[in-house]
Design a protein around this motif. Structure first.
Motif, PDB file in Angstrom:
ATOM      1  N   MET A 106       3.573 -18.657  -3.856  1.00 16.12           N
ATOM      2  CA  MET A 106       2.789 -17.744  -4.647  1.00 16.12           C
ATOM      3  C   MET A 106       3.027 -16.327  -4.177  1.00 16.12           C
ATOM      4  N   SER A 107       3.551 -15.582  -5.081  1.00 15.73           N
ATOM      5  CA  SER A 107       3.982 -14.270  -4.680  1.00 15.73           C
ATOM      6  C   SER A 107       2.864 -13.263  -4.803  1.00 15.73           C
ATOM      7  N   SER A 108       3.079 -12.087  -4.154  1.00 11.86           N
ATOM      8  CA  SER A 108       2.085 -11.020  -4.209  1.00 11.86           C
ATOM      9  C   SER A 108       2.659  -9.842  -4.971  1.00 11.86           C
ATOM     10  N   GLU A 109       2.277  -9.701  -6.247  1.00 12.86           N
ATOM     11  CA  GLU A 109       2.742  -8.589  -7.042  1.00 12.86           C
ATOM     12  C   GLU A 109       1.694  -7.481  -7.018  1.00 12.86           C
ATOM     13  N   GLY A 110       2.111  -6.289  -7.394  1.00 16.75           N
ATOM     14  CA  GLY A 110       1.152  -5.220  -7.617  1.00 16.75           C
ATOM     15  C   GLY A 110       0.887  -4.326  -6.429  1.00 16.75           C
ATOM     16  N   THR A 111       1.406  -4.675  -5.205  1.00 15.51           N
ATOM     17  CA  THR A 111       1.147  -3.850  -4.048  1.00 15.51           C
ATOM     18  C   THR A 111       1.889  -2.527  -4.158  1.00 15.51           C
ATOM     19  N   LYS A 112       1.243  -1.430  -3.804  1.00 18.91           N
ATOM     20  CA  LYS A 112       1.866  -0.117  -3.831  1.00 18.91           C
ATOM     21  C   LYS A 112       1.878   0.479  -2.427  1.00 18.91           C
ATOM     22  N   PHE A 113       2.993   1.093  -2.082  1.00 16.17           N
ATOM     23  CA  PHE A 113       3.134   1.681  -0.759  1.00 16.17           C
ATOM     24  C   PHE A 113       2.298   2.952  -0.641  1.00 16.17           C
ATOM     25  N   VAL A 114       1.522   3.010   0.409  1.00 16.93           N
ATOM     26  CA  VAL A 114       0.756   4.212   0.723  1.00 16.93           C
ATOM     27  C   VAL A 114       1.173   4.646   2.127  1.00 16.93           C
ATOM     28  N   HIS A 115       1.659   5.866   2.261  1.00 19.22           N
ATOM     29  CA  HIS A 115       2.108   6.322   3.572  1.00 19.22           C
ATOM     30  C   HIS A 115       0.952   6.296   4.566  1.00 19.22           C
ATOM     31  N   PRO A 116       1.201   5.800   5.765  1.00 18.60           N
ATOM     32  CA  PRO A 116       0.133   5.742   6.773  1.00 18.60           C
ATOM     33  C   PRO A 116      -0.454   7.121   7.041  1.00 18.60           C
ATOM     34  N   SER A 152      17.698 -27.062  -5.401  1.00 24.47           N
ATOM     35  CA  SER A 152      16.309 -26.820  -5.772  1.00 24.47           C
ATOM     36  C   SER A 152      15.433 -26.833  -4.526  1.00 24.47           C
ATOM     37  N   THR A 153      14.292 -26.166  -4.625  1.00 24.15           N
ATOM     38  CA  THR A 153      13.382 -26.062  -3.492  1.00 24.15           C
ATOM     39  C   THR A 153      11.938 -26.201  -3.965  1.00 24.15           C
ATOM     40  N   MET A 154      11.072 -26.531  -3.047  1.00 24.14           N
ATOM     41  CA  MET A 154       9.629 -26.428  -3.265  1.00 24.14           C
ATOM     42  C   MET A 154       9.078 -25.612  -2.111  1.00 24.14           C
ATOM     43  N   VAL A 155       8.443 -24.489  -2.421  1.00 18.76           N
ATOM     44  CA  VAL A 155       7.904 -23.606  -1.390  1.00 18.76           C
ATOM     45  C   VAL A 155       6.399 -23.491  -1.578  1.00 18.76           C
ATOM     46  N   ASP A 156       5.675 -23.495  -0.476  1.00 19.85           N
ATOM     47  CA  ASP A 156       4.224 -23.514  -0.585  1.00 19.85           C
ATOM     48  C   ASP A 156       3.591 -22.751   0.566  1.00 19.85           C
ATOM     49  N   ARG A 157       2.974 -21.636   0.228  1.00 18.88           N
ATOM     50  CA  ARG A 157       2.112 -20.889   1.141  1.00 18.88           C
ATOM     51  C   ARG A 157       1.348 -19.890   0.296  1.00 18.88           C
ATOM     52  N   ILE A 158       0.073 -19.771   0.525  1.00 16.89           N
ATOM     53  CA  ILE A 158      -0.745 -18.823  -0.223  1.00 16.89           C
ATOM     54  C   ILE A 158      -0.650 -17.455   0.436  1.00 16.89           C
ATOM     55  N   VAL A 159      -0.264 -16.449  -0.378  1.00 15.18           N
ATOM     56  CA  VAL A 159      -0.046 -15.100   0.144  1.00 15.18           C
ATOM     57  C   VAL A 159      -0.763 -14.106  -0.764  1.00 15.18           C
ATOM     58  N   PRO A 160      -1.966 -13.702  -0.413  1.00 11.21           N
ATOM     59  CA  PRO A 160      -2.678 -12.716  -1.240  1.00 11.21           C
ATOM     60  C   PRO A 160      -2.027 -11.337  -1.158  1.00 11.21           C
ATOM     61  N   GLU A 161      -2.437 -10.479  -2.067  1.00 12.97           N
ATOM     62  CA  GLU A 161      -2.017  -9.085  -2.022  1.00 12.97           C
ATOM     63  C   GLU A 161      -2.593  -8.419  -0.777  1.00 12.97           C
ATOM     64  N   THR A 162      -1.776  -7.652  -0.081  1.00 14.76           N
ATOM     65  CA  THR A 162      -2.236  -6.926   1.101  1.00 14.76           C
ATOM     66  C   THR A 162      -3.037  -5.698   0.669  1.00 14.76           C
ATOM     67  N   THR A 163      -4.203  -5.532   1.259  1.00 14.94           N
ATOM     68  CA  THR A 163      -5.093  -4.420   0.904  1.00 14.94           C
ATOM     69  C   THR A 163      -5.092  -3.351   1.996  1.00 14.94           C
ATOM     70  N   GLU A 164      -5.699  -2.219   1.690  1.00 17.42           N
ATOM     71  CA  GLU A 164      -5.850  -1.178   2.704  1.00 17.42           C
ATOM     72  C   GLU A 164      -6.705  -1.676   3.864  1.00 17.42           C
ATOM     73  N   ALA A 165      -7.691  -2.502   3.555  1.00 18.05           N
ATOM     74  CA  ALA A 165      -8.512  -3.073   4.629  1.00 18.05           C
ATOM     75  C   ALA A 165      -7.676  -3.970   5.530  1.00 18.05           C
ATOM     76  N   TRP A 177       3.249  -2.121   6.234  1.00 20.73           N
ATOM     77  CA  TRP A 177       3.574  -3.162   5.246  1.00 20.73           C
ATOM     78  C   TRP A 177       3.391  -4.570   5.812  1.00 20.73           C
ATOM     79  N   PRO A 178       2.224  -4.889   6.378  1.00 19.43           N
ATOM     80  CA  PRO A 178       1.995  -6.245   6.881  1.00 19.43           C
ATOM     81  C   PRO A 178       1.788  -7.220   5.727  1.00 19.43           C
ATOM     82  N   VAL A 179       1.856  -8.497   6.019  1.00 13.69           N
ATOM     83  CA  VAL A 179       1.519  -9.524   5.043  1.00 13.69           C
ATOM     84  C   VAL A 179       0.457 -10.438   5.637  1.00 13.69           C
ATOM     85  N   VAL A 180      -0.406 -10.930   4.760  1.00 16.51           N
ATOM     86  CA  VAL A 180      -1.510 -11.795   5.153  1.00 16.51           C
ATOM     87  C   VAL A 180      -1.295 -13.151   4.512  1.00 16.51           C
TER      88      VAL A 180
END
Length: 506
Positions: A1-11, A239-252, A267-270
């Motif tokens: 499950m991919s995480s779309e929609g994240t936008k880069f914000v400079h630290p 073919s592959t089966m990939v499985d891990r839940i990856v939410p969108e990374t937030t500022e928090a 740019w961490p991932v959760v």
């Protein structure tokens, strides 16, 4: 499950923290796990198209484990096919980033070093093609989401009218699409007499390897029949089966990671503790020792693909559409409602008879584990995020099981409620009349249909069921039309929360 929609914000430089990089690794707190190898010794062997959060929380972690075991020729060159955000965030960090694994017990932080380089394809198409054409590249992997294949989801065929495909045929050396880049690089390797790379799809497509092969070969045939025949005969598409839940990374999330590291990671991932990767073992150009990192190699991944798509992804989408309409921001929040949890379980139970699994597969135990994962209170996976690109996701997640159940003479009311939830969602108006930010390749078309039909189930459901790129011939089945129309009428009558609470399977 991919995480779309994240936008880069400079630290924010006011934080006064160091930036994560090769030079700052030795200043991390002792409990932070870091690459157990000298990154300067690593050479690239994989080019990955679509270097989003999901890849960085899944395949890149497996490669990081293998590099620590001495597989020094398998570093990753990551490519973004659209946005420069990932490159802009990672380049100042020497492509290092944090993996934050969250559960009810807390969060574990780990620095991943397997990504060696990032490329923005639109800015440097020639550089990306050259990297893929390099004989050192033995695997080209993909997480470009369903829409990145430029295909018709119901039929699984190349959409020759897709704007990116039209462009790529006119500009073969400066493509935009994943098929365009793959074929451009393979054409160079064929001309040079170089062994082709293996194409490894890691997206949520049924028979993703077969689908990728069909799309790539069809695109190649539009350029050269000889090239298409060479790809057909010589290129492997496991073919592959990939499985891990990856939410969108937030500022928090970024703030939390910075506090744990004592330095900034832009740019961490959760993700969650669970991870699974099942791969067909067909790599003529070579592969790393995947098994050493916990990957399951099989001769046929199809049963496992179907299991994930029809149990995990289907129930996830059902919770996303109905949960969003009911006011739940996250999947975990929806799962706190006993009726939503029961409904998700019913989606899985109804899909189970449509699956043909190898002996010893415990679908009941797998379903229980999914419900537990969905309920992870530390994982804020937004219903809105999962609801994206429904026109691309519905065929393999929900409609395939519905088609099988109809063929078996079984009711489809459970899945019909989920489809009705999608229909209500793509009207772009929620139950209070507020706007929904619908992200979908054909969002405008769907909204036009909804606006023309109005909020009347007897008009809206049949109109949307006629979108053949999603529903194919299933949309004309009278049983399908009846079940979905009734479910949509229920949603308009009482709302999503009440409809789920009152739901009882036939």
């Amino acid at each position: 499950m991919s995480s779309e929609g994240t936008k880069f914000v400079h630290p924010n430089p006011i934080e006064g923290r160091l930036r994560l990089s090769n030079a700052s690794l030795d200043r991390l707190p002792g409990q932070i796990r870091r690459p157990a190898y000298n990154r300067s010794d690593i050479r690239p062997g994989i080019v990955h198209l679509g270097i989003g959060a999901f890849h960085r929380a899944h395949q890149a972690v497996v490669i990081d484990d293998l590099l620590a075991q001495g597989a020094s020729g398998w570093g990753i060159v990551g490519a973004s096919l659209r946005s420069p955000d990932t490159r802009d965030a990672l380049i100042p960090q020497d492509c290092l980033y944090t993996l934050a694994v969250r559960s009810g017990a807390g969060t574990e932080h780990r620095i991943i070093g397997s990504v060696l380089e990032t490329i923005v394809a639109p800015a440097n198409p020639a550089v990306l093609i050259a990297r893929m054409a390099d004989p050192a590249t033995r695997i080209v992997s993909l997480t470009v989401t369903e829409k990145g294949y430029c295909h018709t989801p119901q039929a699984g065929e190349l959409d020759e009218q897709h704007p990116d495909i039209v462009h790529d045929l006119q500009h073969p050396d400066a493509p935009r699409s994943a098929p365009g880049f793959i074929v451009a690089a393979l054409a160079r390797r064929q001309a040079a007499g170089t062994v082709p790379f293996t194409i490894l799809s890691c997206d949520n497509l049924a028979a993703n390897g077969h689908t990728a092969k069909r799309i790539v070969t069809q695109f190649a045939a539009l350029r050269s029949r000889e090239l298409a025949r060479w790809i057909e005969d010589e290129v492997a598409f496991p073919s592959t089966m990939v499985d891990r839940i990856v939410p969108e990374t937030t500022e928090a999330d970024r703030a939390s990671v910075a506090a744990a590291l004592g330095m900034t990671d832009a740019w961490p991932v959760v993700t969650e503790p669970f991870t699974q990767w099942i791969v067909e073992d067909r790599f003529p150009a070579g592969r790393p020792d995947f098994v050493a990192a916990g990957v399951q190699l099989v001769s046929d991944v199809t049963p496992f693909e179907h299991m994930k798509l029809r149990l995990l992804n289907a129930s996830h989408s059902a919770l996303a559409y109905l949960g969003y309409l009911a006011g739940f921001e996250t999947i975990a929040a929806a799962m706190t409602d006993a009726r939503f949890a029961a409904y998700a379980r019913q989606v899985m139970e109804d899909a189970a008879p449509t699956l043909e699994m190898p002996a010893g597969t415990d679908l009941a135990a797998y379903s229980v584990s999914l419900l537990q994962r969905f309920s992870n209170p530390a994982l804020h996976h937004r219903t809105w995020q999962i609801a994206m690109d429904g026109s691309q996701k519905l065929p393999q997640r929900l409609l395939a099981a519905m088609q099988d159940r109809l063929r078996m003479g079984l009711p489809i009311d459970t899945h019909a409620l989920a489809v009705a939830g999608w229909m209500r969602y793509v009207t772009a108006r929620d139950e209070a009349g507020g706007a929904i930010d619908v992200r979908d390749p054909i969002a405008a078309k769907l909204k036009a249909i909804a606006d023309s039909a109005g909020p009347v189930a007897d008009r809206l459901a049949p109109a949307l069921l006629e979108v053949s790129s999603i529903f194919g011939t299933l949309g004309g089945d009278t049983r399908m039309r009846s079940a979905v129309t009734q479910a949509l009428a229920k949603l308009y009558e009482v709302g999503a929360r009440q409809a789920v609470q009152e739901f009882r399977p036939v």
